[in-house]
Write a protein that holds these residues in place. Sequence first.
Motif, short mmCIF file in Angstrom:
data_model
loop_
_atom_site.label_atom_id
_atom_site.label_comp_id
_atom_site.label_asym_id
_atom_site.label_seq_id
_atom_site.Cartn_x
_atom_site.Cartn_y
_atom_site.Cartn_z
N ARG A 257 0.80 -1.23 0.00
CA ARG A 257 0.00 0.00 0.00
C ARG A 257 0.83 1.27 0.00
O ARG A 257 0.56 2.20 -0.77
CB ARG A 257 -0.93 0.00 1.22
N ARG A 288 0.69 7.07 -1.92
CA ARG A 288 -0.49 7.93 -2.05
C ARG A 288 -0.44 8.77 -3.33
O ARG A 288 0.62 9.29 -3.71
CB ARG A 288 -0.59 8.87 -0.84
N TYR A 313 -4.84 5.28 -3.18
CA TYR A 313 -3.78 4.27 -3.25
C TYR A 313 -4.13 3.21 -4.29
O TYR A 313 -5.28 3.13 -4.75
CB TYR A 313 -3.59 3.60 -1.88
N ASN A 373 -4.46 -2.65 0.33
CA ASN A 373 -5.31 -1.46 0.39
C ASN A 373 -6.79 -1.81 0.49
O ASN A 373 -7.24 -2.81 -0.08
CB ASN A 373 -5.07 -0.59 -0.86
#
Length: 410
Positions: A257, A288, A313, A373
């Motif tokens: 993630r 991100r 994400y 995620n």
Amino acid sequence: MSNFQSNLEKYAELAVRVGVNIQQNQNLTINASTEAAEFVRLVVKKAYEAGARNVYVEWHDDVITRTRFELASSDALSDYPEWKARGLETLAENDGAFMSIISSDPDLLSGIDPKRIAQSTKAAGVALTKYRNYLQADKASWTVIAAASKEWAAKVFPDETPDKQIEKLWKAIFKTTRIDQEDPVETWKKHNDSLHEKVEYLNKKRYKKLHYKSTGTDLTIELHDTHTWVGAGSENEKGNFFMANMPTEEVFTVPLRNGVNGVVQSTKPLSYSGNLIDNFSLKFENGRIVSVTAEKGEEVLKQLVDTDEGSHYLGEIALVAHDSPISQSGILFYNTLFDENASNHLAIGNGYAFCVEGGKKMSREELEKVGVNSSITHVDFMIGSANMDIDGISEDGTSEAIFKNGTWAF
């Protein structure tokens, strides 16, 4: 029987016996457009012939869908029927199978305020979280296939007459799903075996990172220590085989993630919520998305990224050779089911539980702890091209080519 009708019969049979692989006395739920009514009736018949207990059809209509977005109150767009969500959950919990037959106009909601679309999408995403988690953990059998429609065919083949447009789109669907082969079911078994050879190779390598390089793209993606590559067929909780996407040419896994860094450039338009997003770029820092630009549909893309925290994400990375049959067709389908199978792609949002060891038995909270995620959305977008190189980087820093000039390097 005409050649077209014969192919339609084989396609319906393939969807039932290989797609969801319906079992004796199993319930099947079909989500489809009224545009595809003739084909849906055929699928229903094939499902009952294969032993289905009940076949439920959830219809939608493009005209009605657009009318709702044009005229419904803002408050109403945040509604999603609880009875519908609970019904799908109950079916999934009781070994139901699910088939989506997609055929909508890629420009269906063009011109609609993206905020209204995002409102409705988020409401559905929240309401259907539990149901979608069942599917994304392979607890239930599911498949996504397509049926030609007038509006979609007109978008793909704008220079043809309406009759020719439909004919050419059906022909392309039949070819990419291998219906044009003498025995499509057997052909799909061989295709599944071929993709699994790539899966086995990648799983033995245990790469720590992948490094993507091409025009506008310089991206590094870390992989979880226990990541698992998968491709083509899957098994549900009862051990029954099914094919989630038809067509499919990909092998895929989940990224770590917080382990995505760099910039990626799209290479095909993304049809999302009745709008086209094109020529877009995403920048990542520690997993991100921190920057979004697009030549077309930028506001729609920003609304997608802002759906929830998890939609900032990635949840999937998929490898597809640029010389795959769909890519070689030269057809831009304006439909992710097809276009993602012509190109390496990534997915914004939820990660698949079965892409980490033991993931099928983990809760979403447990999956999050190991770096998978979570989001109420999962949207694939295409990044592959003939000049893309991908290197696999091992734990000790050793680097070797996985993709060279857009295709497999091994």
